[in-house]
Write an enzyme that holds these catalytic residues in place. Structure first.
Site, PDB file in Angstrom:
ATOM      1  N   ALA A 188       0.883  -1.107  -0.041  1.00  0.00           N
ATOM      2  CA  ALA A 188      -0.041   0.049   0.058  1.00  0.00           C
ATOM      3  C   ALA A 188       0.852   1.278   0.052  1.00  0.00           C
ATOM      4  O   ALA A 188       2.004   1.086   0.476  1.00  0.00           O
ATOM      5  CB  ALA A 188      -1.069  -0.130   1.100  1.00  0.00           C
ATOM      6  N   GLY A 226       0.476  -5.043   0.842  1.00  0.00           N
ATOM      7  CA  GLY A 226      -0.394  -5.208  -0.121  1.00  0.00           C
ATOM      8  C   GLY A 226      -0.236  -5.683  -1.209  1.00  0.00           C
ATOM      9  O   GLY A 226      -1.208  -6.203  -1.922  1.00  0.00           O
ATOM     10  N   GLU A 235      -0.587  -9.252  -0.710  1.00  0.00           N
ATOM     11  CA  GLU A 235      -2.007  -9.791  -0.514  1.00  0.00           C
ATOM     12  C   GLU A 235      -2.772  -9.664  -1.652  1.00  0.00           C
ATOM     13  O   GLU A 235      -3.477 -10.606  -1.763  1.00  0.00           O
ATOM     14  CB  GLU A 235      -2.392  -8.729   0.792  1.00  0.00           C
ATOM     15  N   GLU A 260       5.099  -5.119   6.965  1.00  0.00           N
ATOM     16  CA  GLU A 260       4.364  -4.048   7.571  1.00  0.00           C
ATOM     17  C   GLU A 260       4.797  -3.466   9.101  1.00  0.00           C
ATOM     18  O   GLU A 260       4.776  -2.574   9.405  1.00  0.00           O
ATOM     19  CB  GLU A 260       2.843  -4.320   7.527  1.00  0.00           C
TER      20      GLU A 260
END
Ligand code: CAA
Length: 259
Positions: A65, A109, A112, A132
């Site tokens: 992200a 992300g 993911e 993260e």
């Protein structure tokens, strides 16, 4: 439709989406995830498209992200806006088969999103991770759940607690990727695989997704029961009659989409 953060093309019966924020290693901004969801909506609605490939660049599938965009966010806004839901969930909800073709970094992300696809083809350069924790948070797009179910608690816990990356060999050994292909032919190989899937009966391919995914959401006995009921229902499809007749008559099946 024009996009700023992705490139989209159709190769015969396959929809190809290329994440394209080269200056940010394809970091997933709100704009990118919104455009990705739009492109998926269009491919899902297009009867000519039987399968989808999602890829990034040679250096990065996606490095997570967008941290610069997230940095200023505060709770309760993240909660009220249901941050990391809108657009992101669209990938997991894709009903047509979708392959992630991963070269370079697939982190946070990015990992993911690859995990939300039906399977991952990896270049030998691929590196997967949930780093993260290094920026004071933890996975937010399903990594702690999907990665754990696939590679097991020990590896997932180590990766999420330390941010350690897995290379392509380890990812293949751990069942995270279906196979490793040379980086130079990654996208062609993914498209070829998607084209093969797109020649199958459309409802059969969609049902395969449904029954395999059920394995991640229920008990073995319920999953087997669901598979059996769906298998029995396949005998209502024109494509079942065509597929079996073609085998018996020693010819190629001519699937008509089964509608
Ligand atoms: N968000 C925003 N920008 C990012 C980014 C990210 N996730 N990852 C890389 N970039 C940017 C860098 O800031 C840099 O931009 P500038 O040139 O403007 O400084 C550019 O991409 C190139 O990156 P690097 O110079 O860092 O490249 P590198 O080769 O030295 O390192 C890397 C590569 C190891 C992937 C490193 O960029 C990195 O650690 N990125 C962050 C990875 C990360 O923490 N991902 C998780 C994000 S949180 C998340 O995803 C939450 C969730 O679960 C949904």
């Amino acid at each position: 439709m024009s996009y700023r953060t992705i490139l989209v093309e159709t190769r015969e019966n396959v929809g190809l989406i290329i994440l394209n924020r080269p200056d940010a290693l394809n970091a997933i901004s709100q704009e990118l995830v919104g455009e990705l969801a739009k492109a998926l909506n269009i491919f899902e609605a297009d009867d000519e498209v039987g399968a989808i490939v999602l890829t990034g660049s040679e250096k990065a599938f996606a490095a997570g992200a967008d941290i610069k965009e997230m940095q200023g966010k505060r709770w309760p806004d993240t909660f009220v806006d249901d941050f990391i839901t809108d657009g992101w969930e669209r990938i997991a909800q894709c009903r047509k088969p979708i392959i992630a073709a991963v070269a370079g970094f697939a982190l946070g992300g990015g990992c993911e999103i690859a995990l939300m696809c039906d399977f991952i083809l990896a270049a030998e350069t691929a590196r997967f991770g949930q780093p993260e924790i290094k920026i004071g948070v933890w996975p937010g797009a399903g990594g702690s759940q999907r990665l754990t179910r696939i590679v097991g608690k020990s590896k997932s816990m180590e990766m999420c607690l330390t941010g350690r990356m897995m290379d392509a060999e380890e990812a293949e050994r751990s069942g995270l990727v279906s196979r490793i292909v040379p980086a130079a032919s990654l996208v062609d190989e993914a498209v070829k695989t998607a084209q093969l899937i797109a020649t199958m009966s459309r409802p059969a391919a969609m049902m395969v997704k449904d029954v395999v995914n059920r394995a991640y959401e229920t008990t073995l006995s319920e999953g087997v029961r669901y598979e059996r009921r769906m298998f029995q229902a396949s005998f209502a499809m024109p494509d079942q009659r065509e597929g079996m007749a073609a085998f018996v008559e020693k010819r190629k099946p001519n699937f008509g989409g089964g509608k």
